[in-house]
Design a protein around this motif. Structure first.
Motif: not given
Length: 427
Positions: A281-307
């Motif tokens: 998140s920090h490096l992308a911001r400093r580089a002026g890049l869009d970033a997409v973060l992906a993970c699962v939450l709550e032991d795999g109950g929810i998938g999350e995509i954060l741009r």
């Protein structure tokens, strides 16, 4: 059983187009698959020209050779008869077939052989009908039966999708993917499928047996660094995509990751843990890049995509999480550092591979949509910057995680920066 399929590699087709009127042909055939390919031809009594089937590991290269075969240059009428005979499951009398072969016809005698015919005027003779340029036959004393044929085209891969897909725009793009695990592996495969031209893969871990239940790579890659395993897989599946693997830890080797981001148009982070996500998140911001973060939450109950977009009105990862906390929602970030996925009693791995792959594919779609929207494709706009996908929803989760049905997808707008954020404010 289906008819024998005869494959004509691109190299063989080019030889036939420039050859004379007839010659001998050798085929390699796999009995279990009932398929073969043209592996050598001669022009009249001339020398034999070998034909290669790529890749070298292709199963037909290990088939049984059938050296008694022939090829003929013919008029289009014979290929019209081939199409008709295939549709009717019929055959041609040997005499009728021989009449349509101008020169060099070999009578099958008491045996038989595979014949390949080339009709150079197929398109001009019957424009718009789709008469095949090449046809294959089983020639026997009792009749000439049509075989199936497949000719390797001049263009394969994502180029075939043009002009209905922005092939050139994606082929020119470079995406860095941090994290080559179960989600990251699916993301990398999907990005290559979309046609992204260059992928820089960053992951410090090796592929081991316990990963196989969820990873896209198989047992043959156990022991390799995950980034290199993905590179080797995709070299076979998507040779049009350039893959550069790096066995780097994004935290310890941040100084080596920065130059990769400088070469990139976007970065995707699928790495486990809070620290790698915050670093990206920090490096992308400093580089002026869009970033997409992906993970699962709550032991795999929810998938999350954060741009995360490096815009003045969009906050970094820490700012997005702070906004959730201020709104009374759960802060999912600390749970990502609780050893998820290591199989311990504290935080057992409960997500299944297909759910993780689904999240990875959604991350790839978000990344590609971001690239294409920037390139002027309005049909690729996302409905928001924070996507939540219900994989195994449970009652009682606070908004915005209160998804109730499997497959439900919710998109939320990004939150603004928190005043004083060291990442969002200019240094």
């Amino acid at each position: 059983m289906s008819r024998l399929l005869v494959i004509v590699p691109r190299e063989g087709a080019e030889l036939l187009r420039s050859a004379g009127s007839h010659g001998s042909a050798t085929f390699k055939v796999s009995g279990p698959q009932n398929a073969g390919f043209l592996c050598a031809i001669s022009v009249k009594e001339g020398s034999i020209s070998p034909v290669r089937m790529t890749p070298p590991t292709h199963f037909l290269n290990f088939g049984d050779a059938r050296p008694v075969g022939y090829w003929y240059r013919v008029a289009t009428d014979l290929h019209v008869a081939w199409e008709y005979a295939r549709c009717r499951n019929g055959a041609l009398p040997v005499s009728a077939f021989a009449e349509l072969v101008p020169s060099g016809f070999k009578h099958p005698g008491g045996g038989g052989y595979i014949a390949l015919t080339y009709a150079p005027d197929a398109e001009t003779g019957h424009p718009g009908v789709g008469i095949a340029e090449f046809a294959a036959w089983q020639v026997t004393a009792g009749g000439v039966n049509p075989l199936d044929v497949a000719c390797e085209p001049q263009v394969v891969g994502n180029v075939q999708l043009a002009p209905h897909w922005p092939v050139e725009a994606l082929a020119a793009a470079t995406v860095t993917v941090v994290g080559a695990g179960s989600i990251g592996g699916a993301t990398v495969h999907a990005l290559a499928d979309y046609g992204v031209g260059r992928l820089l893969l960053v992951d410090p871990d090796r592929l081991l047996w316990h990963n196989l239940v969820r990873h896209v790579s198989g047992p043959a890659q156990v022991g390799k660094m995950k980034a290199f395993a993905l590179r080797d897989d995709l070299e076979q599946l998507r040779p049009g995509t350039s893959i550069e693997p790096y066995a780097l830890d994004v935290i310890r080797d941040a100084d080596k990751v920065r130059p990769l981001l400088a070469r990139s148009d976007l970065v995707v982070c699928t790495a486990d843990g809070v620290a790698p996500r915050r670093v990206i998140s920090h490096l992308a911001r400093r580089a002026g890049l869009d970033a997409v973060l992906a993970c699962v939450l709550e032991d795999g109950g929810i998938g999350e995509i954060l741009r995360l977009r490096p815009w003045p009105d969009r906050g970094c990862l820490v700012c997005q999480r702070q906004a959730l906390t201020d709104a009374g929602a759960i802060d999912p970030e600390p749970a990502l550092d609780a050893g998820y996925g290591n199989g311990t009693r504290h935080r057992p791995m409960t997500a299944v591979g297909s759910d993780l792959h689904l999240v990875g594919q959604l991350a790839a779609k978000a990344a590609v949509a971001t690239l294409l929207e920037r390139a002027g494709h309005p049909d690729q706009r996302l409905p928001g910057d924070h996507g939540l996908l219900a994989l195994r929803p449970q009652l009682g989760w606070p908004p915005p995680f209160d998804l109730t049905r499997v497959g439900e997808l919710r998109w939320l707008d990004a939150r603004p920066p928190v005043p004083g954020c060291p990442t969002c404010e200019e240094p």
